[in-house]
Enzyme design. Structure first.
Site, short mmCIF file in Angstrom:
data_model
loop_
_atom_site.label_atom_id
_atom_site.label_comp_id
_atom_site.label_asym_id
_atom_site.label_seq_id
_atom_site.Cartn_x
_atom_site.Cartn_y
_atom_site.Cartn_z
N GLU A 29 0.84 -1.22 0.00
CA GLU A 29 0.00 0.00 0.00
C GLU A 29 0.87 1.26 0.00
O GLU A 29 0.54 2.27 0.63
CB GLU A 29 -1.02 -0.04 1.14
CG GLU A 29 -1.94 -1.25 0.95
CD GLU A 29 -3.29 -1.16 1.62
OE1 GLU A 29 -3.73 -0.04 1.91
OE2 GLU A 29 -3.91 -2.22 1.81
N1 CAA Z 1 -6.33 11.63 -3.86
C1 CAA Z 1 -6.78 12.03 -5.06
N2 CAA Z 1 -5.99 12.21 -6.13
C2 CAA Z 1 -4.68 11.94 -5.98
C3 CAA Z 1 -4.12 11.51 -4.77
C4 CAA Z 1 -5.01 11.35 -3.67
N3 CAA Z 1 -4.59 10.92 -2.49
N4 CAA Z 1 -2.80 11.34 -4.93
C5 CAA Z 1 -2.52 11.66 -6.20
N5 CAA Z 1 -3.66 12.02 -6.83
C6 CAA Z 1 -3.82 12.46 -8.22
C7 CAA Z 1 -3.02 13.72 -8.49
O1 CAA Z 1 -3.74 14.87 -8.11
C8 CAA Z 1 -2.85 13.63 -9.99
O2 CAA Z 1 -4.01 14.05 -10.66
P1 CAA Z 1 -4.04 15.36 -11.62
O3 CAA Z 1 -3.03 15.09 -12.69
O4 CAA Z 1 -5.45 15.42 -12.09
O5 CAA Z 1 -3.66 16.49 -10.74
C9 CAA Z 1 -2.71 12.15 -10.24
O6 CAA Z 1 -3.27 11.50 -9.11
C10 CAA Z 1 -1.30 11.70 -10.43
O7 CAA Z 1 -0.59 12.09 -9.28
P2 CAA Z 1 0.94 12.44 -9.32
O8 CAA Z 1 1.22 13.44 -10.42
O9 CAA Z 1 1.35 12.83 -7.94
O10 CAA Z 1 1.55 11.04 -9.78
P3 CAA Z 1 2.97 10.39 -9.58
O11 CAA Z 1 3.27 9.56 -10.76
O12 CAA Z 1 3.98 11.43 -9.20
O13 CAA Z 1 2.75 9.33 -8.40
C11 CAA Z 1 2.38 8.47 -6.23
C12 CAA Z 1 2.06 9.53 -7.25
C13 CAA Z 1 1.92 9.05 -4.91
C14 CAA Z 1 3.85 8.15 -6.15
C15 CAA Z 1 1.55 7.20 -6.61
O14 CAA Z 1 2.01 6.66 -7.83
C16 CAA Z 1 1.58 6.12 -5.54
O15 CAA Z 1 0.87 6.24 -4.54
N6 CAA Z 1 2.35 5.05 -5.76
C17 CAA Z 1 2.32 3.89 -4.85
C18 CAA Z 1 1.25 2.92 -5.27
C19 CAA Z 1 0.82 2.05 -4.16
O16 CAA Z 1 0.57 2.47 -3.04
N7 CAA Z 1 0.65 0.78 -4.48
C20 CAA Z 1 0.14 -0.16 -3.54
C21 CAA Z 1 -0.49 -1.27 -4.27
S1 CAA Z 1 -1.99 -1.82 -3.59
C22 CAA Z 1 -1.60 -2.90 -2.35
O17 CAA Z 1 -0.49 -3.02 -1.92
C23 CAA Z 1 -2.79 -3.62 -1.83
C24 CAA Z 1 -2.54 -4.91 -1.22
O18 CAA Z 1 -2.77 -5.95 -1.83
C25 CAA Z 1 -2.18 -5.00 0.21
#
Ligand code: CAA
Length: 380
Positions: free
Chosen positions: A363
């Protein structure tokens, strides 16, 4: 500022504590050893309402707040983190996502079953080449008018083999980048949907983690969650809450290991006295206790913010970042306090040390949490 819990919250906490001791503790070592999914225990947790804790009762849930959910996660995780991740994914990624962004038809058809624990769900974002870099989705969902056709592979999916309902993120409009991603509901048994082999893991070995293959899987358009292109936002919003659940899991693992170490230190004698009387051990216990209390405050605060409609993107990231580090540090010290006994399975703490590690990875890794936190600081 009121730090006290309500009567209902204390009741939930106690119910989860009792369940963990009576139903999860027996067999936890064997399930870990054999990578055995806690099928019977999940069924009982469903009966107790632990699988749809925050869902409105009209959709089969328990209608509780996030604090109650976190309290239950903490207690279950003190004993069995494999069982608690099943609870966490079903509650905060699958049910919460569907309840907040699904259509009424989707809630009737899928949420009711998931919240009542009639079946469990999975959240499918990660791919072989897209873990942290989640916008780089290679799985495609091609728009064919009244349905989508999904092709691709998802990796490390919790509940991958046991789930019946899967929320799958896939790229529909490549040219639009993350704005072209959709979230689709896929049912087990849909033609072309294959479950890959189970992963052989370091920790949380009782939970079942699989890769999933999609070969021309036809999914009706009414299974899309939200507007066209909402899939990435859906994943991010959902994960922000999911991280509170994993932070609570990390807190529980730390607290469980600490409780065992404290008990052991008061029984084990060395150099003529209980080892807790040696400052070397007493100071370790003091550090563990302090760190856990700090983690608990961050986790409860994030849950409280979620319950009060305050943006919790940063607080959930901080809670997960901190609590997962505390889980690692505390479990390592718990093994150390147990000495040679800590290194063998019967004393539980070695399993907790192995289980703790995943809380720094899934996550969103700790490094991803720092991206979220630092962006928040710099934006404010
Ligand atoms: N709420 C709403 N929108 C959001 C947000 C949030 N919390 N966080 C980002 N966004 C939106 C941004 O506003 C952006 O939208 P706009 O272009 O319209 O403004 C869009 O998402 C893209 O965001 P970024 O430009 O910030 O994207 P990025 O490529 O720089 O990456 C990141 C952002 C935070 C690194 C994201 O890629 C991330 O969270 N990565 C990790 C993924 C993750 O947590 N994976 C876990 C897998 S699920 C799992 O593990 C479940 C399981 O089985 C246990």
């Amino acid at each position: 500022m009121d730090f006290s819990l309500s009567e209902e919250q204390v009741m939930i906490q106690q119910a989860a504590r009792d369940f963990a001791q009576q139903e999860l503790l027996p067999g936890v070592i064997e399930r870990d050893d054999a990578q055995k999914f806690p099928k019977e225990q999940v069924k009982k947790m469903a009966e107790l309402g632990f699988l749809g804790m925050m869902v409105d009762p009209k959709y089969g849930g328990s209608g509780l707040d996030t604090i109650s959910y976190v309290l239950a996660m903490e207690e279950l995780s003190k004993v069995d983190a494999s069982a608690s991740v099943i609870v966490s994914v079903n509650n905060s990624l699958v049910c919460w996502g569907l309840e907040n962004f699904g259509t009424e038809d989707q809630k009737q058809k899928y949420l009711k079953r998931l919240a009542s624990g009639d079946c469990i769900g999975a959240f499918c974002l990660s791919e072989p080449e897209a873990g942290s870099d989640a916008t780089s989705q290679k799985t495609t969902a091609i728009d064919k008018g009244d349905h989508y056709v999904i092709n691709g592979t998802k990796n490390w999916i919790t509940n991958g083999g046991t789930a019946e309902i899967y929320l799958v993120m896939a790229q529909t409009h490549k040219e639009k980048g993350h704005k072209g991603i959709n979230a689709l509901i896929v049912e087990k048994g849909m033609k072309g949907f294959e479950i890959g082999p189970k992963e052989n893991k370091l920790g949380i070995r009782g939970s079942d983690t699989h890769s999933l293959n999609f070969n021309d899987v036809k999914v009706p358009k009414e299974n899309r969650i939200g507007e066209d292109g909402f899939g990435f936002k859906f994943a991010m919003k959902t994960l922000a809450g999911g991280r509170i659940g994993i932070a609570a899991q990390a807190l529980g693992i730390a607290a469980g290991a600490y409780e065992l170490a404290l008990k052991y230190s008061k029984q084990r004698k060395a150099f003529g006295t209980e080892i807790s009387n040696h400052q070397a051990i007493a100071f370790k216990l003091a550090d563990m206790h302090t760190q856990i209390e700090a983690a608990r405050n961050l986790v409860y605060k994030a849950a409280w913010e979620k319950d009060h409609g305050i943006n919790y993107d940063q607080s959930s990231a901080m809670a997960k970042l901190f609590a997962s580090q505390v889980a690692m540090d505390t479990t390592i010290e718990a093994v150390q306090i147990h000495g040679g006994y800590g290194f063998v399975k019967e004393y539980h703490v070695e399993r907790m040390m192995r289980d703790a590690k995943i809380t720094q990875i899934y996550e969103g890794t700790s490094e991803i949490q720092k991206i979220v936190i630092s962006r928040g600081i710099l934006r404010d």
